[in-house]
Design a protein around this motif. Structure first.
Motif, PDB file in Angstrom:
ATOM      1  N   VAL A 122       0.846  -1.213   0.000  1.00  0.00           N
ATOM      2  CA  VAL A 122       0.000   0.000   0.000  1.00  0.00           C
ATOM      3  C   VAL A 122       0.872   1.250   0.000  1.00  0.00           C
ATOM      4  O   VAL A 122       0.644   2.190  -0.775  1.00  0.00           O
ATOM      5  N   LEU A 123       1.883   1.267   0.886  1.00  0.00           N
ATOM      6  CA  LEU A 123       2.774   2.433   0.959  1.00  0.00           C
ATOM      7  C   LEU A 123       3.559   2.634  -0.332  1.00  0.00           C
ATOM      8  O   LEU A 123       3.687   3.751  -0.828  1.00  0.00           O
ATOM      9  N   PHE A 124       4.082   1.550  -0.891  1.00  0.00           N
ATOM     10  CA  PHE A 124       4.880   1.653  -2.111  1.00  0.00           C
ATOM     11  C   PHE A 124       4.008   2.071  -3.293  1.00  0.00           C
ATOM     12  O   PHE A 124       4.376   2.961  -4.076  1.00  0.00           O
ATOM     13  N   GLY A 125       2.834   1.460  -3.419  1.00  0.00           N
ATOM     14  CA  GLY A 125       1.907   1.805  -4.511  1.00  0.00           C
ATOM     15  C   GLY A 125       1.483   3.261  -4.449  1.00  0.00           C
ATOM     16  O   GLY A 125       1.473   3.970  -5.475  1.00  0.00           O
ATOM     17  N   ARG A 126       1.138   3.705  -3.229  1.00  0.00           N
ATOM     18  CA  ARG A 126       0.725   5.104  -3.053  1.00  0.00           C
ATOM     19  C   ARG A 126       1.887   6.053  -3.398  1.00  0.00           C
ATOM     20  O   ARG A 126       1.675   7.090  -4.047  1.00  0.00           O
ATOM     21  N   SER A 127       3.101   5.699  -2.986  1.00  0.00           N
ATOM     22  CA  SER A 127       4.266   6.558  -3.232  1.00  0.00           C
ATOM     23  C   SER A 127       4.552   6.684  -4.725  1.00  0.00           C
ATOM     24  O   SER A 127       4.812   7.787  -5.236  1.00  0.00           O
ATOM     25  N   VAL A 128       4.491   5.557  -5.438  1.00  0.00           N
ATOM     26  CA  VAL A 128       4.713   5.578  -6.891  1.00  0.00           C
ATOM     27  C   VAL A 128       3.648   6.442  -7.562  1.00  0.00           C
ATOM     28  O   VAL A 128       3.950   7.256  -8.446  1.00  0.00           O
ATOM     29  N   TYR A 129       2.386   6.289  -7.137  1.00  0.00           N
ATOM     30  CA  TYR A 129       1.285   7.079  -7.696  1.00  0.00           C
ATOM     31  C   TYR A 129       1.527   8.584  -7.495  1.00  0.00           C
ATOM     32  O   TYR A 129       1.364   9.388  -8.422  1.00  0.00           O
ATOM     33  N   GLU A 130       1.948   8.967  -6.268  1.00  0.00           N
ATOM     34  CA  GLU A 130       2.164  10.393  -5.982  1.00  0.00           C
ATOM     35  C   GLU A 130       3.297  10.975  -6.827  1.00  0.00           C
ATOM     36  O   GLU A 130       3.187  12.110  -7.326  1.00  0.00           O
ATOM     37  N   VAL A 131       4.375  10.226  -7.005  1.00  0.00           N
ATOM     38  CA  VAL A 131       5.522  10.726  -7.776  1.00  0.00           C
ATOM     39  C   VAL A 131       5.177  10.829  -9.260  1.00  0.00           C
ATOM     40  O   VAL A 131       5.485  11.826  -9.921  1.00  0.00           O
ATOM     41  N   VAL A 132       4.506   9.807  -9.791  1.00  0.00           N
ATOM     42  CA  VAL A 132       4.150   9.793 -11.220  1.00  0.00           C
ATOM     43  C   VAL A 132       3.182  10.926 -11.548  1.00  0.00           C
ATOM     44  O   VAL A 132       3.296  11.593 -12.589  1.00  0.00           O
ATOM     45  N   THR A 133       2.212  11.191 -10.668  1.00  0.00           N
ATOM     46  CA  THR A 133       1.189  12.223 -10.941  1.00  0.00           C
ATOM     47  C   THR A 133       1.605  13.598 -10.424  1.00  0.00           C
ATOM     48  O   THR A 133       0.839  14.547 -10.505  1.00  0.00           O
ATOM     49  N   ASP A 134       2.840  13.684  -9.836  1.00  0.00           N
ATOM     50  CA  ASP A 134       3.339  14.934  -9.261  1.00  0.00           C
ATOM     51  C   ASP A 134       2.423  15.451  -8.147  1.00  0.00           C
ATOM     52  O   ASP A 134       2.305  16.648  -7.914  1.00  0.00           O
ATOM     53  N   TYR A 135       1.776  14.489  -7.444  1.00  0.00           N
ATOM     54  CA  TYR A 135       0.864  14.868  -6.360  1.00  0.00           C
ATOM     55  C   TYR A 135       1.637  15.179  -5.081  1.00  0.00           C
ATOM     56  O   TYR A 135       1.240  15.998  -4.276  1.00  0.00           O
ATOM     57  N   GLY A 136       2.779  14.467  -4.891  1.00  0.00           N
ATOM     58  CA  GLY A 136       3.569  14.661  -3.673  1.00  0.00           C
ATOM     59  C   GLY A 136       4.825  13.805  -3.727  1.00  0.00           C
ATOM     60  O   GLY A 136       5.063  13.072  -4.682  1.00  0.00           O
ATOM     61  N   PRO A 137       5.646  13.845  -2.654  1.00  0.00           N
ATOM     62  CA  PRO A 137       6.916  13.103  -2.650  1.00  0.00           C
ATOM     63  C   PRO A 137       6.765  11.615  -2.327  1.00  0.00           C
ATOM     64  O   PRO A 137       7.709  10.857  -2.457  1.00  0.00           O
ATOM     65  N   GLY A 138       5.584  11.211  -1.881  1.00  0.00           N
ATOM     66  CA  GLY A 138       5.381   9.798  -1.516  1.00  0.00           C
ATOM     67  C   GLY A 138       5.965   9.477  -0.147  1.00  0.00           C
ATOM     68  O   GLY A 138       6.334  10.379   0.615  1.00  0.00           O
ATOM     69  N   TYR A 139       6.056   8.190   0.156  1.00  0.00           N
ATOM     70  CA  TYR A 139       6.507   7.738   1.475  1.00  0.00           C
ATOM     71  C   TYR A 139       7.738   6.826   1.369  1.00  0.00           C
ATOM     72  O   TYR A 139       7.915   5.922   2.167  1.00  0.00           O
ATOM     73  N   PHE A 140       8.587   7.073   0.351  1.00  0.00           N
ATOM     74  CA  PHE A 140       9.730   6.186   0.149  1.00  0.00           C
ATOM     75  C   PHE A 140      10.667   6.175   1.348  1.00  0.00           C
ATOM     76  O   PHE A 140      11.179   5.118   1.745  1.00  0.00           O
ATOM     77  N   ASP A 141      10.929   7.339   1.938  1.00  0.00           N
ATOM     78  CA  ASP A 141      11.806   7.400   3.115  1.00  0.00           C
ATOM     79  C   ASP A 141      11.185   6.656   4.294  1.00  0.00           C
ATOM     80  O   ASP A 141      11.846   5.927   5.021  1.00  0.00           O
ATOM     81  N   THR A 142       9.870   6.824   4.453  1.00  0.00           N
ATOM     82  CA  THR A 142       9.142   6.128   5.524  1.00  0.00           C
ATOM     83  C   THR A 142       9.209   4.616   5.317  1.00  0.00           C
ATOM     84  O   THR A 142       9.415   3.845   6.256  1.00  0.00           O
ATOM     85  N   LEU A 143       9.036   4.195   4.066  1.00  0.00           N
ATOM     86  CA  LEU A 143       9.036   2.776   3.728  1.00  0.00           C
ATOM     87  C   LEU A 143      10.395   2.138   4.036  1.00  0.00           C
ATOM     88  O   LEU A 143      10.465   1.039   4.599  1.00  0.00           O
ATOM     89  N   CYS A 144      11.490   2.833   3.675  1.00  0.00           N
ATOM     90  CA  CYS A 144      12.835   2.317   3.963  1.00  0.00           C
ATOM     91  C   CYS A 144      13.066   2.249   5.472  1.00  0.00           C
ATOM     92  O   CYS A 144      13.642   1.281   5.986  1.00  0.00           O
ATOM     93  N   GLY A 145      12.589   3.268   6.175  1.00  0.00           N
ATOM     94  CA  GLY A 145      12.710   3.277   7.641  1.00  0.00           C
ATOM     95  C   GLY A 145      11.918   2.149   8.281  1.00  0.00           C
ATOM     96  O   GLY A 145      12.367   1.489   9.218  1.00  0.00           O
ATOM     97  N   LEU A 146      10.724   1.943   7.731  1.00  0.00           N
ATOM     98  CA  LEU A 146       9.845   0.877   8.212  1.00  0.00           C
ATOM     99  C   LEU A 146      10.552  -0.481   8.156  1.00  0.00           C
ATOM    100  O   LEU A 146      10.624  -1.219   9.150  1.00  0.00           O
ATOM    101  N   LEU A 147      11.130  -0.797   6.983  1.00  0.00           N
ATOM    102  CA  LEU A 147      11.786  -2.096   6.820  1.00  0.00           C
ATOM    103  C   LEU A 147      13.109  -2.165   7.590  1.00  0.00           C
ATOM    104  O   LEU A 147      13.494  -3.228   8.062  1.00  0.00           O
TER     105      LEU A 147
END
Length: 794
Positions: A250-275
């Motif tokens: 969910v986090l990765f899909g949402r992050s890719v969507y935000e970056v592709v649509t220029d909606y926002g920076p996504g949660y990539f940093d959060t996702l890496c921290g999470l794992l």
């Protein structure tokens, strides 16, 4: 568009060749051959257990394992080789599911020369017993390879080294740590940049770099979670990794969507921290669990004492862990040989059934090698040790399938809670997601991710193994050696205790023996003492110590023992019988405990024993008011009144009990729905120990390794039995308290996550903290519990 086809056996896509057989499609002749083998041997259930669970067979040539037939290599890689039977443990990394286990444990149905096979799933090993005369080791290795389970054979596996920490886990953790640190650095400008032109111009580059950093973390570092969730779902089990995988996706899909649509920076940093934090928790969990496992397998796990003999014939009882190569040891009738050795004196008649599963005796002459784990049947043997003691090998014998008692316990309860727990969490995530979708779509992804991550019941799964691991360690240090964690649960459920009398609640003292009969010449006394040395019965050992005549070793011929009655043998041309009155064709005029002796069928005399009971027994039985107490004895009822005074709360007593009578007595109690523990010396009580819910073998200073027992207990500690029972009951309470702690973490965390007040990264930090809390709590609480009952040594 052509629909891709998959092999019926291994499930892989059809690439090179397409083979149609029995209305099924296969990718190669190897897969087709394996299917034919399974079908011919009525093992097609393999596919019902798990669709496409097969492994594609190896294409390498059949001579790759020929080197295994070289005598030097064969001896190095096999665990045991005697007569026509050999045992070997293969490392097989491709074992991955229930179908693999089922197939590999059914090898005896595929090949008549294989006697049995047993899988250790966590270590990815397979132990095989096979007839090496009809099936070469190289042929066995090729047979496994053709099934798709190629064994890994190297110097490392031959030396039986165990890799205690998966190095790939450290690599995954390092990648997550690198991506987390750099991702936070790249995300920082956007968090503080506001409407800055420079930031607005380069934000696409930063977001792309963060995406590239997150990809190896999501697709490699998190791969174990995907595999676990996938294998669980394939077997129709929703395990605890399913919500974690959903949260990551969910986090990765949402992050890719935000970056592709220029909606926002996504949660990539959060996702890496999470794992990063999740893998940190996993490393911590594995390290702690492996420490417990290592302690259990290798550090003098039970108090097997062995009789060491010096070159003058003097005997000394020493701990098994103190044996050195070159020492000479004495092994008596019915005793387990604890270490590989060369026979020096005596005629070996070795029963290897504990190792091979077959009750076939093999005769041994002086100079022959004898393997650890065999049992001597007959006169005593003098052996010279040629190999160091391997505690893990003897532990493996103790845990053989033949001696296991099938019973479910708290582990199943833990799994069931985890299963329902997962469904509840998915339900909460769905309801919360639906609500937030109507209120704040952006926040919905954050809420769902936080719920799926915070609710991981890792702490729940850790509570039972950590608690019981610590309890096993505490009990072991106090000379109460438990076979496995399930035994602790079974002890906590007991409501009935059956005590054997001789050697269990009584102990040996020289001063309590009196002789009646004609005077015994020194010639006969030496012969009798020689014969007494061959038996491990408590009365024989006591009498051996009582006879203060100089010890001497004479050959013993035609040794024969009748369990519960006595034994006889020829020594220096005369036949002596030692045992009960009936065994020596005498009548017991008085109710007494006595050992009768005959020479050449003429009665000589008897040694009368006045049993001395172990210390603190009266106090012990006063404390066991919550248990039904029964006494069994192979002796007569001479001490019945004394026992009644000692045990006022007894339910019943039975005397003149044969080994079979004792076993049937336990069965009768179990038919009344009683949970029975049997305390016995492990000799005449082996059947009763195995039949009981918990078999406790009492060991004083002998080689009392009894595979049919669940517990080996030092005889000095019998008077404190209530302490051990209370510690086991207390451990169940601790497990339940850790369940509550785990639930509280999840309830508080979920309440914040559902209301949108918890960031997924904080959820990821909180998850390993909950595991650390549970481990810390179990460590402290078990230490306190141990201190309560065993103040000197915890």
């Amino acid at each position: 568009m052509k629909v891709s086809e998959n092999c019926f056996h291994c499930g892989q896509g059809i690439e090179k060749e397409r083979i149609l057989f029995d209305e099924k499609i296969f990718c190669c002749n190897g897969c087709k051959s394996v299917y034919e083998i399974l079908n011919t041997n009525n093992l097609s259930n393999f596919y019902e257990l798990n669709k496409r669970a097969g492994i594609r067979p190896n294409d390498e040539n059949s001579s790759q394992f020929d080197y295994l037939d070289t005598p030097e290599i064969f001896e190095k890689v096999t665990d045991f080789s005697e007569g026509n039977t050999s045992l070997i443990t293969f490392k097989i990394p491709v074992i991955h599911c229930s179908s693999c286990i089922w197939l590999l444990e059914s090898l005896h149905t595929l090949n008549e020369h294989i006697k049995y096979s047993q899988v250790n799933f966590t270590r990815k090993t397979l132990q095989v017993s096979f007839n090496h005369n009809d099936l070469k080791l190289s042929e066995l290795a090729n047979f496994l390879t053709n099934l798709g389970y190629k064994p890994v054979i190297s110097l490392e596996t031959a030396d039986k080294n165990v890799d205690h920490l998966d190095k790939s886990l450290l690599v995954k953790f390092a990648i997550a740590a690198f991506a987390f640190g750099n991702g936070m650095f790249l995300a920082f400008p956007e968090y503080v940049g506001g409407e800055d032109y420079w930031m607005d111009h380069y934000k696409g580059l930063f977001r792309t770099l963060m995406f590239l950093l997150a990809c190896p973390v999501v697709f490699y570092s998190a791969s174990d979670y995907y595999k676990s969730a996938w294998y669980g779902l394939k077997n129709k089990i929703v395990n605890i990794d399913v919500p974690i995988v959903l949260g990551i996706l969910v986090l990765f899909g949402r992050s890719v969507y935000e970056v592709v649509t220029d909606y926002g920076p996504g949660y990539f940093d959060t996702l890496c921290g999470l794992l990063f934090f999740m893998l940190l928790g996993k490393i911590f969990q594995k390290r702690t669990y492996n420490a417990l496992s290592y302690d259990r397998d290798y550090k003098s796990f039970y108090p097997i004492a062995v009789t060491k003999v010096d070159f003058e014939g003097k005997q000394e009882n020493i701990l098994l862990s103190e044996i050195k190569v070159g020492d000479r040891i004495l092994v008596r009738n019915q005793e387990i040989i604890p270490v590989d050795a060369i026979l020096i004196n005596g005629e070996g008649n070795i029963d290897n059934s504990f190792i091979t599963g077959e009750s076939v005796s093999i005769s041994k002459q002086p100079g022959d090698k004898i393997f650890a784990g065999g049992k001597q049947i007959g006169s005593s043997l003098e052996l010279e040790v040629i190999k160091n003691v391997d505690q893990s090998y003897l532990t493996q014998l103790w845990n053989k399938e033949a001696f296991k008692k099938h019973e479910t316990g708290l582990d199943t309860l833990t799994n069931n809670i985890s299963k329902y727990f997962t469904f509840i969490i998915l339900g909460i995530a769905l309801i919360s997601g639906t609500y937030w979708a109507t209120v704040d779509l952006e926040k919905m992804f954050q809420v769902i991710s936080a719920i799926l991550i915070i609710a991981c019941p890792c702490a729940l799964a850790l509570s039972a193994p950590f608690t019981f691991g610590h309890i096993m360690r505490i009990l072991g240090r106090n000379k109460f050696y438990v076979k496995d964690t399930l035994t602790i649960e079974k002890i906590a459920k007991l409501n009935t205790i059956v005590f054997d009398k001789t050697g269990t609640i009584t102990h040996r003292k020289k001063s309590n023996i009196k002789y009646e009969g004609s005077e015994i010449p020194e010639f006969d006394l030496l012969n009798i003492k020689t014969l007494l040395k061959n038996s491990n019965h408590p009365l024989s050992k006591s009498l051996y110590e009582f006879l203060e005549i100089q010890d001497a070793y004479f050959p013993v011929e035609n040794f024969r023992e009748i369990s519960g009655r006595g034994y006889e043998a020829g020594v220096r041309g005369n036949i002596y019988k030692i045992g009960s009155a009936r065994y020596n064709n005498q009548e017991s005029k008085n109710l007494e405990t006595a050992v009768y002796i005959s020479k050449n069928n003429e009665f000589i005399g008897k040694f009368i024993f006045k049993n001395e009971y172990r210390q603190n027994l009266k106090d012990l039985f006063r404390k066991l008011t919550n248990y039904k107490i029964f006494i069994l004895s192979g002796d007569n009822s001479s001490e019945e009144n004394q026992l009644k005074d000692l045990i006022p709360n007894y339910q019943a007593m039975a005397f003149n009990q044969s080994p079979e009578d004792k076993l049937n007595y336990i069965k009768t109690l179990q038919e009344q729905n009683l949970k029975v523990a049997m305390l016995g010396d492990g000799l005449n009580d082996a059947g009763a120990l195995k039949q009981s819910n918990v078999g406790i073998a009492i060991s004083d200073d002998s080689n009392s390794f009894t595979p049919s027992s669940d517990v080996i207990m030092n005889g000095e500690k019998v008077g404190a039995l209530d302490h051990y029972l209370n510690v086991c009951k207390g451990s169940i309470t601790i497990v339940k308290m850790t369940f509550i702690i785990s639930f509280l973490y999840n309830i508080v965390g979920l309440s914040y996550a559902v209301t949108g007040h918890m960031h997924p990264l904080f959820a990821a930090i909180l998850m390993p903290i909950s595991s650390i809390t549970v481990v810390t709590f179990t460590t402290l609480s078990t230490w306190i519990l141990g201190r309560k009952y065993f103040k000197k040594q915890v």
